[in-house]
Design an enzyme around this catalytic site. Structure first.
Site, PDB file in Angstrom:
ATOM      1  N   GLY A  62       0.857  -1.186   0.000  1.00 25.04           N
ATOM      2  CA  GLY A  62       0.000   0.000   0.000  1.00 25.04           C
ATOM      3  C   GLY A  62       0.886   1.226   0.000  1.00 25.04           C
ATOM      4  N   CYS A  89       5.310  -6.069   1.612  1.00 24.84           N
ATOM      5  CA  CYS A  89       5.659  -4.647   1.622  1.00 24.84           C
ATOM      6  C   CYS A  89       4.961  -3.932   2.780  1.00 24.84           C
ATOM      7  CB  CYS A  89       5.342  -4.036   0.250  1.00 24.84           C
ATOM      8  SG  CYS A  89       6.088  -2.410   0.054  1.00 24.84           S
ATOM      9  N   TYR A  90       3.999  -3.060   2.510  1.00 26.64           N
ATOM     10  CA  TYR A  90       3.299  -2.374   3.603  1.00 26.64           C
ATOM     11  C   TYR A  90       2.700  -3.403   4.569  1.00 26.64           C
ATOM     12  CZ  TYR A  90      -0.066   0.608   6.036  1.00 26.64           C
ATOM     13  OH  TYR A  90      -0.785   1.267   6.994  1.00 26.64           O
ATOM     14  N   HIS A 182       8.144  -7.406  -3.573  1.00 27.25           N
ATOM     15  CA  HIS A 182       6.862  -7.788  -4.192  1.00 27.25           C
ATOM     16  C   HIS A 182       6.995  -9.120  -4.927  1.00 27.25           C
ATOM     17  CE1 HIS A 182       4.493  -4.171  -3.379  1.00 27.25           C
ATOM     18  NE2 HIS A 182       5.671  -3.566  -3.386  1.00 27.25           N
ATOM     19  N   GLU A 184       4.692 -10.785  -6.237  1.00 31.31           N
ATOM     20  CA  GLU A 184       3.631 -10.956  -7.248  1.00 31.31           C
ATOM     21  C   GLU A 184       3.977 -10.376  -8.609  1.00 31.31           C
ATOM     22  OE1 GLU A 184       3.681  -8.883  -4.768  1.00 31.31           O
ATOM     23  OE2 GLU A 184       2.608  -7.020  -5.159  1.00 31.31           O
ATOM     24  N   SER A 236     -24.965 -11.653 -26.259  1.00 29.83           N
ATOM     25  CA  SER A 236     -24.533 -10.551 -27.118  1.00 29.83           C
ATOM     26  C   SER A 236     -23.521 -11.046 -28.137  1.00 29.83           C
ATOM     27  CB  SER A 236     -23.879  -9.482 -26.256  1.00 29.83           C
ATOM     28  OG  SER A 236     -22.687  -9.995 -25.684  1.00 29.83           O
ATOM     29  N   GLY A 237     -23.070 -12.290 -27.967  1.00 35.52           N
ATOM     30  CA  GLY A 237     -21.979 -12.774 -28.808  1.00 35.52           C
ATOM     31  C   GLY A 237     -20.646 -12.586 -28.111  1.00 35.52           C
ATOM     32  N   GLY A 238     -20.625 -11.771 -27.063  1.00 40.38           N
ATOM     33  CA  GLY A 238     -19.391 -11.531 -26.310  1.00 40.38           C
ATOM     34  C   GLY A 238     -19.054 -12.710 -25.422  1.00 40.38           C
ATOM     35  N   VAL A 239     -17.803 -12.734 -24.961  1.00 38.49           N
ATOM     36  CA  VAL A 239     -17.325 -13.903 -24.229  1.00 38.49           C
ATOM     37  C   VAL A 239     -18.032 -14.095 -22.887  1.00 38.49           C
ATOM     38  CG1 VAL A 239     -15.276 -12.582 -23.513  1.00 38.49           C
ATOM     39  CG2 VAL A 239     -15.275 -15.021 -23.236  1.00 38.49           C
ATOM     40  N   ASP A 240     -18.334 -13.003 -22.168  1.00 35.34           N
ATOM     41  CA  ASP A 240     -18.882 -13.169 -20.824  1.00 35.34           C
ATOM     42  C   ASP A 240     -20.283 -13.792 -20.844  1.00 35.34           C
ATOM     43  OD1 ASP A 240     -16.564 -11.835 -20.339  1.00 35.34           O
ATOM     44  OD2 ASP A 240     -17.513  -9.915 -19.869  1.00 35.34           O
ATOM     45  N   ALA A 242     -21.571 -15.423 -23.227  1.00 40.71           N
ATOM     46  CA  ALA A 242     -21.490 -16.742 -23.860  1.00 40.71           C
ATOM     47  C   ALA A 242     -21.083 -17.813 -22.852  1.00 40.71           C
ATOM     48  CB  ALA A 242     -20.479 -16.707 -25.006  1.00 40.71           C
ATOM     49  N   LYS A 379     -11.139 -12.244 -16.247  1.00 37.02           N
ATOM     50  CA  LYS A 379     -11.406 -12.511 -17.670  1.00 37.02           C
ATOM     51  C   LYS A 379     -10.648 -13.728 -18.205  1.00 37.02           C
ATOM     52  CE  LYS A 379     -13.285 -10.426 -21.421  1.00 37.02           C
ATOM     53  NZ  LYS A 379     -14.559  -9.695 -21.406  1.00 37.02           N
TER      54      LYS A 379
END
Ligand code: XMP
Length: 523
Positions: A62, A89-90, A182, A184, A236-240, A242, A379
């Protein structure tokens, strides 16, 4: 009843790193969630009764200093839960400050790549985070101003750098660990190993959170939620949407009906692809509403971008309502909400969040309970679930596409002729990007049709045609973007194909505007 889901909580102390930590934990096949630092020990304990027992806690970094008044802190009872904690870290400084150690303003902060040396005895079995399989001296990424001078009572220092004597500490008996660097970020090449040692060895977790386990768990949860009722889902045809639809269909089969509104503003071949994938391939009951004419009629004469978006959004809802009118017994609406949306809507800093009218969103006055099987996923995880469920790459790897579709990529009035022209040009842009192997590197690549014409010459004839603007951007999250440095020969292929193959186009330009100041879309 599903098995308990062993969970690691990532406590957010205001770093942009919290999401990254959560993702790294998940890459180790352990389920993780981000929580605010206001979480209490009682709330953590209560998670066991919700089937999500907390087996490990990571305190994120942070920007604050533990010495500043009002700096983010944590309920001290959290330290006493007996759940292993890793401070980063923090987070490591906070643990030290709260548990008998010391943090000082030495004036010797560290930023960027630094050499970390693991203590010799720690390296030979005296450490949980570092093992002999890792080099004793390794590069790590640092970003801190304050320095831990004394680790928490009971903890021993296991690694140091030239400026930070306590760069990592461990109290194995009490299950408290701290790293000043860090682990990550990619600039800490052995960071994932450090995290995995914490997860597997300190917390005793196993890498069981796999795509198959996610799907199995969600199927049970969806069945428990929906029972024998009916659910609908706007595709909608979008991945989510679908992936959400495919998952819910796996769970409740013919109790799910999907509604796909074809606005006529989709990209080339997209409508057919949705029908092919969902109806024929996945066997989902699909209401395919061909509403092109209604949309073109409604859009006639509208040139102002916001008026266009509003008209498309409103008509979409009306058409969706008409189509689902025969499904009034449906009690549930399936939505492809993702974890970043959940995190965003949970933050107070709402001013930063872009509001888009998302066609395919929830009509305001429709009364449904929501089924959101992707709420816990990022995603890339949704894409992996989609692939696992047998969805084709074209859908799983689809680039983001605005709800109002090509309507906001045609400047000025939207007509069927212009849509047809833009669809062809856009298909060429995407085909060529794909052929060049750049599809997954580029955030979005598409064509825009502006409302101007220019003079040209083709054969021996003077032309007075439309230009096409190619827009290709790289981005992490669409909040900022840079124009993609596409190779000249790729741009040339796109240009000559568009001019030769799309009647009415006689010029191609490339948009070299970043965001900000531009937006990704033109309207
Ligand atoms: P802008 O143009 O604001 O776009 O830089 C950022 C990202 O959002 C997408 N976009 C939309 N997505 N409904 C959506 O679901 C919309 O109305 C909409 N408008 C823009 C855009 O494609 C880009 O990825």
């Amino acid at each position: 009843m599903t098995d308990a889901l062993d969970t690691v909580l990532v406590v957010d102390f205001g770093a942009q790193y919290a999401q990254l930590i959560a993702r790294r934990v998940r890459e180790a096949r352990v389920y993780s969630e981000i929580v605010p630092h206001s979480i209490t020990a009682a709330e953590i304990t209560a998670r066991a009764s919700e089937g999500r027992p907390v087996r490990g806690i990571v305190f994120s970094g942070g920007p604050a200093s533990v010495h500043v008044e009002g700096a983010p802190s944590i309920d001290p009872a959290v330290h006493e839960l007996g759940i292993p904690i890793l401070g980063i870290c923090y987070g490591a400084q906070l643990l030290a400050r709260d548990l008998g150690g010391e943090v000082a303003r030495t004036g010797r902060g560290e930023y960027g790549r630094t050499e970390l040396t693991v203590d010799a005895s720690a390296h030979h079995g005296g450490s949980t985070l570092f093992t002999a399989a890792q080099p004793r001296t390794q590069p790590v990424w640092m970003s801190h101003f304050d320095t831990i001078t004394v680790p928490p009572t009971g903890a021993v220092v296991v690694a140091s750098t030239s400026d930070t004597p306590a760069a990592a500490y461990e109290d194995r008996a009490a299950g408290r660990y701290g790293v000043q660097f860090h682990p990550e970020v990619v600039h800490t090449p052995h960071g994932q190993e450090v995290l995995e040692h914490f997860l597997y060895d300190a917390c005793g977790l196993a890498p069981t959170w796999t795509m198959t386990s996610i799907i199995d768990t969600q199927i049970e949860l969806i069945r428990a939620q929906v029972g024998s009722a009916r659910a609908i889902c706007g595709l909608s045809g979008g991945v989510d949407s679908a992936v959400a639809a495919a998952l819910v269909h796996r769970a409740i089969g013919s109790q799910l009906t999907c509604v796909f509104v074809d606005t006529g503003l989709m990209r080339q071949g997209e409508g057919e692809q949705v029908v092919e994938t969902f109806q024929r391939h996945q066997g989902i009951e699909l209401i395919h509403v061909r509403a092109e004419d209604r949309f073109f009629e409604r859009l006639a004469g509208i040139t102002e971008p916001e008026a266009k978006r509003k008209a498309i959004g409103e008509l979409f809802i009306r058409v969706f309502e008409d189509a689902s009118g025969g499904l009034e017994d449906a009690e549930f609406l399936v939505q492809g909400t993702l974890y970043p949306d959940v995190i965003e809507s949970g933050t107070k800093d709402a001013a930063k969040i872009k509001s888009h009218h998302n066609v395919g969103g929830l009509p305001d006055d429709m009364q449904f309970a929501l089924v959101e099987p992707l709420r816990a996923l990022f995603k890339d995880e949704v894409r992996r679930v989609g692939t696992e469920l047998g969805l084709p790459d074209e859908i799983v790897w689809r680039q983001p596409f605005p709800g109002p579709g090509l309507g906001v990529r045609i400047i000025g009035e939207v007509t069927p002729e212009k849509v047809a022209m833009l669809q062809q040009a856009d298909a060429i842009v995407r085909e060529e990007v794909k052929a060049a192997g750049l599809e997954r590197e580029i955030w979005q690549a598409f064509a825009v049709l502006p409302d101007i014409r220019s003079v040209g010459v083709m054969g021996d004839e003077r032309t007075y045609g439309h230009p096409i603007i190619i827009r290709a951007v790289t981005s992490e999250d669409a909040m900022t973007a840079d124009w993609a440095r596409l190779p000249y020969d790729l741009l040339e292929r796109m240009s000559s194909r568009i001019i030769n193959e799309v009647a009415g186009i006689n010029r191609v330009a490339y948009d070299i505007t970043s965001k900000p100041p531009g937006t990704i879309e033109w309207e």
